[in-house]
Design an enzyme around this catalytic site. Structure first.
Site, mmCIF file in Angstrom:
data_model
loop_
_atom_site.group_PDB
_atom_site.id
_atom_site.type_symbol
_atom_site.label_atom_id
_atom_site.label_comp_id
_atom_site.label_asym_id
_atom_site.label_seq_id
_atom_site.Cartn_x
_atom_site.Cartn_y
_atom_site.Cartn_z
ATOM 1 N N TRP A 45 0.933 -1.142 -0.269
ATOM 2 C CA TRP A 45 0.011 0.188 0.120
ATOM 3 C C TRP A 45 0.698 1.155 0.295
ATOM 4 O O TRP A 45 -0.021 2.209 -0.528
ATOM 5 C CB TRP A 45 -0.309 -0.068 0.978
ATOM 6 C CG TRP A 45 -0.025 -0.186 2.851
ATOM 7 C CD1 TRP A 45 0.087 -1.723 3.058
ATOM 8 C CD2 TRP A 45 0.458 0.795 3.529
ATOM 9 N NE1 TRP A 45 0.997 -1.202 4.082
ATOM 10 C CE2 TRP A 45 1.600 -0.121 4.215
ATOM 11 C CE3 TRP A 45 0.792 2.246 3.288
ATOM 12 C CZ2 TRP A 45 2.525 0.428 5.322
ATOM 13 C CZ3 TRP A 45 2.208 2.165 4.065
ATOM 14 C CH2 TRP A 45 2.918 1.500 4.719
ATOM 15 N N LYS B 179 -2.528 -8.556 -7.215
ATOM 16 C CA LYS B 179 -3.294 -8.501 -5.773
ATOM 17 C C LYS B 179 -2.811 -7.229 -4.993
ATOM 18 O O LYS B 179 -1.328 -7.125 -4.683
ATOM 19 C CB LYS B 179 -3.034 -9.891 -5.052
ATOM 20 C CG LYS B 179 -3.743 -9.794 -3.941
ATOM 21 C CD LYS B 179 -2.627 -10.064 -2.058
ATOM 22 C CE LYS B 179 -3.653 -9.945 -1.008
ATOM 23 N NZ LYS B 179 -4.343 -8.147 -0.744
ATOM 24 N N HIS B 180 -3.326 -6.428 -5.181
ATOM 25 C CA HIS B 180 -2.669 -5.344 -4.359
ATOM 26 C C HIS B 180 -3.032 -5.379 -2.813
ATOM 27 O O HIS B 180 -4.121 -6.021 -2.416
ATOM 28 C CB HIS B 180 -3.278 -3.902 -4.514
ATOM 29 C CG HIS B 180 -2.584 -2.732 -4.519
ATOM 30 N ND1 HIS B 180 -1.327 -2.384 -3.923
ATOM 31 C CD2 HIS B 180 -2.574 -1.569 -5.541
ATOM 32 C CE1 HIS B 180 -1.473 -1.401 -3.783
ATOM 33 N NE2 HIS B 180 -1.518 -1.099 -5.008
ATOM 34 N N GLY C 285 6.799 -6.277 -0.297
ATOM 35 C CA GLY C 285 5.870 -6.334 0.645
ATOM 36 C C GLY C 285 7.361 -6.756 1.561
ATOM 37 O O GLY C 285 8.320 -6.402 1.952
ATOM 38 N N GLU D 277 11.261 -7.784 -3.807
ATOM 39 C CA GLU D 277 11.233 -6.312 -3.225
ATOM 40 C C GLU D 277 10.726 -6.007 -1.852
ATOM 41 O O GLU D 277 9.154 -6.108 -1.912
ATOM 42 C CB GLU D 277 10.341 -5.343 -4.242
ATOM 43 C CG GLU D 277 11.429 -6.148 -5.954
ATOM 44 C CD GLU D 277 12.284 -4.631 -5.827
ATOM 45 O OE1 GLU D 277 12.970 -4.153 -4.968
ATOM 46 O OE2 GLU D 277 12.958 -5.395 -6.794
ATOM 47 N N LEU D 278 11.604 -6.267 -0.893
ATOM 48 C CA LEU D 278 11.132 -6.155 0.485
ATOM 49 C C LEU D 278 12.058 -5.546 1.532
ATOM 50 O O LEU D 278 11.620 -4.161 1.013
ATOM 51 C CB LEU D 278 11.577 -7.492 1.333
ATOM 52 C CG LEU D 278 10.953 -9.339 0.611
ATOM 53 C CD1 LEU D 278 11.588 -10.344 1.307
ATOM 54 C CD2 LEU D 278 9.900 -9.291 0.327
ATOM 55 N N CYS E 139 10.530 1.738 1.296
ATOM 56 C CA CYS E 139 11.345 0.558 2.062
ATOM 57 C C CYS E 139 12.554 1.044 1.979
ATOM 58 O O CYS E 139 13.733 0.721 2.757
ATOM 59 C CB CYS E 139 10.814 -0.594 1.412
ATOM 60 S SG CYS E 139 11.196 0.556 -0.752
ATOM 61 N N GLU F 127 12.834 -3.285 11.213
ATOM 62 C CA GLU F 127 12.452 -2.040 10.246
ATOM 63 C C GLU F 127 11.375 -1.308 11.238
ATOM 64 O O GLU F 127 10.500 -2.395 11.515
ATOM 65 C CB GLU F 127 11.923 -2.686 9.293
ATOM 66 C CG GLU F 127 11.550 -1.496 8.252
ATOM 67 C CD GLU F 127 10.677 -2.190 6.488
ATOM 68 O OE1 GLU F 127 10.259 -3.022 6.605
ATOM 69 O OE2 GLU F 127 11.243 -1.598 6.026
HETATM 70 P P1 NAP Z 1 3.215 -6.512 3.772
HETATM 71 O O1 NAP Z 1 2.183 -7.151 4.708
HETATM 72 O O2 NAP Z 1 3.566 -7.789 3.335
HETATM 73 O O3 NAP Z 1 1.910 -6.513 2.755
HETATM 74 C C1 NAP Z 1 2.222 -6.483 1.260
HETATM 75 C C2 NAP Z 1 1.742 -7.096 0.247
HETATM 76 O O4 NAP Z 1 1.672 -9.214 0.288
HETATM 77 C C3 NAP Z 1 0.071 -6.987 0.577
HETATM 78 O O5 NAP Z 1 -0.525 -7.205 -1.251
HETATM 79 C C4 NAP Z 1 -0.474 -7.884 1.278
HETATM 80 O O6 NAP Z 1 -1.618 -8.435 1.038
HETATM 81 C C5 NAP Z 1 0.462 -9.261 0.333
HETATM 82 N N1 NAP Z 1 0.972 -10.509 1.257
HETATM 83 C C6 NAP Z 1 0.935 -10.221 2.859
HETATM 84 N N2 NAP Z 1 1.480 -11.340 3.302
HETATM 85 C C7 NAP Z 1 0.358 -12.443 2.416
HETATM 86 C C8 NAP Z 1 0.622 -13.538 1.972
HETATM 87 N N3 NAP Z 1 0.673 -14.587 2.769
HETATM 88 N N4 NAP Z 1 -0.281 -14.423 1.150
HETATM 89 C C9 NAP Z 1 0.340 -13.514 0.624
HETATM 90 N N5 NAP Z 1 -0.064 -12.403 0.431
HETATM 91 C C10 NAP Z 1 0.142 -11.495 1.443
HETATM 92 O O7 NAP Z 1 3.626 -5.997 3.560
HETATM 93 P P2 NAP Z 1 2.713 -4.149 3.982
HETATM 94 O O8 NAP Z 1 3.097 -3.897 5.195
HETATM 95 O O9 NAP Z 1 1.834 -3.796 3.438
HETATM 96 O O10 NAP Z 1 4.149 -3.424 3.099
HETATM 97 C C11 NAP Z 1 5.319 -3.110 4.200
HETATM 98 C C12 NAP Z 1 6.651 -3.300 3.784
HETATM 99 O O11 NAP Z 1 6.976 -3.604 2.114
HETATM 100 C C13 NAP Z 1 8.093 -3.133 3.991
HETATM 101 O O12 NAP Z 1 8.278 -3.906 5.145
HETATM 102 C C14 NAP Z 1 8.839 -1.985 3.426
HETATM 103 O O13 NAP Z 1 10.353 -2.195 3.506
HETATM 104 C C15 NAP Z 1 8.249 -3.503 2.019
HETATM 105 N N6 NAP Z 1 8.504 -2.432 0.319
HETATM 106 C C16 NAP Z 1 9.384 -3.070 0.079
HETATM 107 C C17 NAP Z 1 9.227 -2.045 -1.416
HETATM 108 C C18 NAP Z 1 11.101 -2.507 -2.224
HETATM 109 O O14 NAP Z 1 10.873 -2.537 -3.594
HETATM 110 N N7 NAP Z 1 11.911 -3.308 -1.199
HETATM 111 C C19 NAP Z 1 8.343 -1.549 -2.213
HETATM 112 C C20 NAP Z 1 8.086 -1.179 -1.095
HETATM 113 C C21 NAP Z 1 7.623 -2.225 0.344
HETATM 114 P P3 NAP Z 1 -3.216 -7.760 2.224
HETATM 115 O O15 NAP Z 1 -2.455 -6.368 2.362
HETATM 116 O O16 NAP Z 1 -4.320 -8.203 2.106
HETATM 117 O O17 NAP Z 1 -2.553 -8.758 3.181
#
Ligand code: NAP
Length: 460
Positions: A130, A154-155, A206, A228-229, A262, A359
């Protein structure tokens, strides 16, 4: 309810959305697969018409798109508009350059002639976060659609309106049914997408937890993936830095998008001679930020993306303090409606404090004072993450030497201007693998096929 639009500025629920039924879900996968069979044969010029039109529409409607983002996840409106414009430039960049990036490459075998060609792989499943609701989508849509692939996306659960707006954008630009499909699906359904034999690759941005889950599943299915985590980037200030220049980047690097980036600067590592002065100026600048309506151009501190995000961040700060960290500034939620966090500086975070490896996804900076450059590099590398980092020095050659010693996917000298359509983005270690953007980004999901011509006899 997995998909809900809630304004973090006032906590009001704007809209909720139902997840797809299994029947709807199956129909969308089938449509994507059917679309691939024609899209893969379209010339680049035909693909480019649609992707470039999407870029132009995004630019034309930048304000409309930005407002949805600000309402759903609280990004300040100026930053939101900037993200929409950048997303438009990414789409336009791939519409223009994809054919060049994927042109056949001649090889020089000892006998005969050979080349590598790049062909699309098929339906790619993208899971997106998001924090950059459109940029993340443009980062996959631009390159992979131009490469001849088809996307199922899937967003994140908190930005369904942004997700739907982007899908509609592609449709308005003339995308055939199934080319770009937003999926309002559960994690369990996501697993089924990964398992589905029609899906040929997975791109996830994510958290590390999400990456492990989806990359593990992709691995079991022997499917290619890019991850990309998270990150905990070091911001290193050497004794010969321009202090005011560094402090401005420090504030921007930690506070842009309310710290929810991130590759934000998260660990501030300053050598002894400049440490006190840096900390004083940094603290003064952070303390001056004023919370307000993210829709108001004058607001300098927006809310976090959601109430759960705020609660998690406060809990992390409390955890850090209970293990010995000191709070130099902030540390609490702001006493007002909405999901606002005080800009926070933590000091004395020792390696045995769990926060040392965490983080902080919000306006929380960890400050470290070190003896010299070597100590700065050692501390920067003492991290499970390896996304980006930056160094501030008037000596560019020294900055480049230091950049080479830091174990990350990206290093920036005297700036943290992280992302550009031309530059590959990505990390190592727990920050993932693969790259998005630039020439490298478009190569992630193409079949690199060797074709050799040699009129030679088979060995007897
Ligand atoms: P997140 O909870 O991992 O969510 C990211 C996406 O993954 C969402 O669409 C989420 O869906 C989905 N998701 C989570 N767990 C899943 C699973 N077990 N199976 C399928 N889909 C799953 O991350 P966030 O908290 O929203 O975002 C922040 C993280 O992203 C931070 O760690 C940040 O550093 C990282 N990030 C990295 C980059 C990069 O380019 N390296 C860029 C931006 C963000 P739901 O929302 O429906 O749970």
């Amino acid at each position: 309810m997995t998909y809900a639009s809630v304004n973090p500025y006032d906590g009001k629920t704007l809209k909720t959305f139902k997840e797809l039924t299994d029947q709807e879900f199956e129909a969308k996968i089938a449509a994507a697969q059917a679309c691939f069979e024609t899209w893969r044969h379209k010339p680049y010029a035909a693909r480019a018409i649609i992707v470039a039109r999407a870029a132009a529409l995004l630019h034309e409607k930048a304000d409309e798109f930005a407002r949805i983002m600000t309402l759903e996840m609280g990004k300040r409106i100026g930053e939101a508009r900037g993200e929409v414009e950048f997303s438009s430039r990414i789409l336009a960049y791939y519409a223009k350059n994809a054919e060049h990036f994927l042109a056949p490459k001649k090889l020089n075998p000892t006998v005969g002639e050979a080349h590598m060609e790049s062909s699309p792989m098929g339906v790619i499943f993208c899971v997106e976060p998001w924090n950059f609701p459109y940029y993340q989508l443009a980062r996959v849509a631009g390159p992979h659609l131009m490469a001849g692939n088809v996307l199922l996306v899937k967003h994140a659960g908190i930005v369904p309106q942004c997700a739907i707006a982007f899908e509609k954008l592609l449709t308005e630009a003339g995308a055939p049914a199934g080319l770009y499909t937003n999926l309002l699906i559960s994690h369990e359904q996501s697993n089924r997408v990964v398992d589905d034999r029609r899906i040929k690759g997975i791109a996830l941005t994510g958290s590390v937890a999400a990456g492990k889950s989806i990359a593990g599943r992709a691995g079991l299915n022997v499917k290619i993936s890019s991850m990309e985590l998270g990150g905990s980037d070091a911001f290193i200030v050497l004794e010969d830095a321009d202090l005011d220049h560094a402090v401005k980047w420090a504030v921007w690097g930690r506070m842009y998008n309310t710290g929810q980036t991130c590759c934000a600067a998260k660990r501030f590592i300053v050598v002894e001679p400049l440490a006190d002065k840096f900390l004083d100026k940094f603290r003064t600048a952070l303390a001056a930020l004023k919370p307000g309506d993210p829709m108001d151009e004058k607001t300098t501190l927006g809310p976090l993306s959601s109430e759960p995000a705020l609660l998690q961040l406060v809990e992390q700060v409390n955890g850090a303090v209970s293990h010995g960290a000191k709070v130099l500034l902030g540390g609490k939620r702001i006493d007002r409606p909405g999901s606002f966090m005080e800009p926070t500086i933590l000091t004395d975070v020792k390696p045995d404090n769990p926060a040392f490896r965490d983080e902080f996804f919000g306006p929380v900076a960890m400050f470290f004072r070190v003896k010299d450059e070597d100590a700065a590099v050692a501390l920067a590398n003492d991290s499970d993450f390896g996304l980006g980092g930056s160094v501030y020095t008037k000596d560019i050659a020294r900055g480049k030497r230091l950049a080479s010693r830091v174990d990350t996917g990206m290093m920036f000298i005297n700036n943290i201007d992280w992302s550009d359509a031309e530059l590959p983005f990505g990390g190592i270690k727990d920050s993932g693998y693969g790259r998005e953007l630039g020439d490298m980004g478009i190569q992630e999901f193409v079949n690199k096929k060797l074709v050799r011509v040699a009129s030679m006899q088979a060995p007897a």
